[in-house]
Write a protein that holds these residues in place. Structure first.
Motif, PDB file in Angstrom:
ATOM      1  N   ASP A  81       0.853  -1.030   0.045  1.00  0.00           N
ATOM      2  CA  ASP A  81      -0.100   0.218  -0.177  1.00  0.00           C
ATOM      3  C   ASP A  81       0.912   1.297   0.035  1.00  0.00           C
ATOM      4  O   ASP A  81       0.302   2.262   0.007  1.00  0.00           O
ATOM      5  N   LEU A  82       2.269   1.043   0.062  1.00  0.00           N
ATOM      6  CA  LEU A  82       3.076   2.305  -0.010  1.00  0.00           C
ATOM      7  C   LEU A  82       3.858   2.429  -1.392  1.00  0.00           C
ATOM      8  O   LEU A  82       4.670   3.450  -1.455  1.00  0.00           O
ATOM      9  N   TYR A  83       3.528   1.346  -2.345  1.00  0.00           N
ATOM     10  CA  TYR A  83       4.267   1.584  -3.640  1.00  0.00           C
ATOM     11  C   TYR A  83       3.870   2.526  -4.320  1.00  0.00           C
ATOM     12  O   TYR A  83       2.547   2.838  -4.344  1.00  0.00           O
ATOM     13  N   PRO A  84       4.567   3.230  -4.874  1.00  0.00           N
ATOM     14  CA  PRO A  84       4.495   4.402  -6.066  1.00  0.00           C
ATOM     15  C   PRO A  84       4.061   3.641  -7.368  1.00  0.00           C
ATOM     16  O   PRO A  84       4.066   2.356  -7.386  1.00  0.00           O
ATOM     17  N   LEU A  85       3.614   4.494  -8.260  1.00  0.00           N
ATOM     18  CA  LEU A  85       2.992   3.934  -9.352  1.00  0.00           C
ATOM     19  C   LEU A  85       4.067   3.140 -10.134  1.00  0.00           C
ATOM     20  O   LEU A  85       3.805   1.923 -10.865  1.00  0.00           O
ATOM     21  N   GLN A  86       5.142   3.613 -10.318  1.00  0.00           N
ATOM     22  CA  GLN A  86       6.215   2.999 -11.205  1.00  0.00           C
ATOM     23  C   GLN A  86       6.709   1.544 -10.433  1.00  0.00           C
ATOM     24  O   GLN A  86       6.788   0.560 -11.513  1.00  0.00           O
ATOM     25  N   LEU A  87       6.602   1.351  -9.366  1.00  0.00           N
ATOM     26  CA  LEU A  87       6.726   0.196  -8.832  1.00  0.00           C
ATOM     27  C   LEU A  87       5.577  -0.898  -8.997  1.00  0.00           C
ATOM     28  O   LEU A  87       6.005  -2.183  -9.300  1.00  0.00           O
TER      29      LEU A  87
END
Length: 297
Positions: free
Chosen positions: A227-233
């Motif tokens: 739930d903390l991942y940014p869009l690119q990851l």
């Protein structure tokens, strides 16, 4: 002397201008054609994309790729996280960069040359991934949102640009006039420097925003919670997971691979659209700030 007389171009001049235009058109095609291909592929059917039938126009027009992308809660969550990291990170970065560059740009600041040398030294000789990771770990930032903001909050190149702009674009007489009126350093910074430094601020903000929006390596190192991942990851993980596994049915594997090929282009459009939409609004400030800071000695 006749007025309005037109200067005739010689044959060499015409050949030179033809070569210049041909070269510029070639550069334009090299940049523009891949973008058109990506956009066309994102609106084409999975089979058309996988078979290589798409070139500069969508084949079997469909928005299935965007439907899958925009209906995925992971992608929407990653988009919101990237937006949060970019907005808050840009505010923190611009604030800290100006806080460093402003005193270094003042001639009366004692030791500014030594401090500038130390700052530039960190750009030439970095600590490396493992020492940086240990520092982030010791500060308790692992698997927190601050791990995506604080380690990259200050960029040496941005500090150099801001320092050069403030030193070359704001005359000393303006500082002296403000001091005669009784203004302190904070008042001068807020009422004099910041209003005159809008082009420079736009440059720094855009540079950091693009870097933060496209960043995934820091998230790969410091974040463990989905739930903390940014869009690119998130996009990286989706493309990897869409690769067919060994135990998958052949027909299902082919269908999933075709869908993965379509998603690849749809995800590229979705991830780059915010930057492309923002850039026209700051392009004028970006060009002015970069040129003023670089041309004047």
């Amino acid at each position: 002397m006749k007025q309005g007389r037109k200067v005739k171009n010689t044959g060499i001049d015409r050949v030179f201008m033809f070569a210049v235009y041909a070269l510029l058109l070639t550069f334009l095609a090299v940049v523009l054609l891949p973008l058109i291909y990506i956009l066309s592929s994102s609106f084409s059917s999975p089979n058309a994309v996988s078979s290589g039938r798409v070139w500069l126009w969508p084949v079997d027009f469909t928005i299935r790729g965007y439907e899958v992308v925009l209906s995925d809660p992971q992608i929407l969550g990653g988009f919101a996280n990237s937006l949060f990291y970019t907005v808050l990170g840009t505010l923190v970065s611009v604030t800290l960069t100006i806080a460093i560059a402003y005193p270094l740009s003042r001639k009366g600041f004692y030791g500014r040359g030594v401090i500038t040398s130390f700052i530039v030294y960190t750009m030439l000789f970095a600590g490396g991934i493992i020492p940086t990771y240990l520092v982030v770990q010791s500060l308790g930032l692992l698997d927190t949102r601050w791990a995506m903001i604080l380690p990259q909050a200050i960029g040496v190149w941005q500090v150099i640009i801001a320092r050069a702009y403030l030193r070359n674009s704001i005359p000393d007489s303006l500082y002296e006039a403000a001091e005669l009126d009784g203004a302190g350093d904070l008042r001068i910074l807020w009422s004099v420097v910041l209003p005159l430094a809008k082009p420079m601020i736009a440059v720094i903000a855009l540079m950091y925003a693009i870097m933060q929006w496209n960043s995934y390596f820091d998230a790969l190192l410091y974040l463990k919670s989905d739930d903390l991942y940014p869009l690119q990851l998130v996009l990286r993980n989706i493309l990897v997971l869409n690769s067919p596994g060994n135990g998958m049915d052949a027909a299902a594997g082919i269908e999933r691979r075709h869908l993965a090929d379509l998603l690849k282009y749809s995800l590229i459009v979705v991830s780059t659209a915010p930057v492309l939409l923002i850039y026209p609004f700051v392009a004028r400030h970006f060009t002015k700030g970069a040129l003023i800071g670089a041309v004047k000695g």
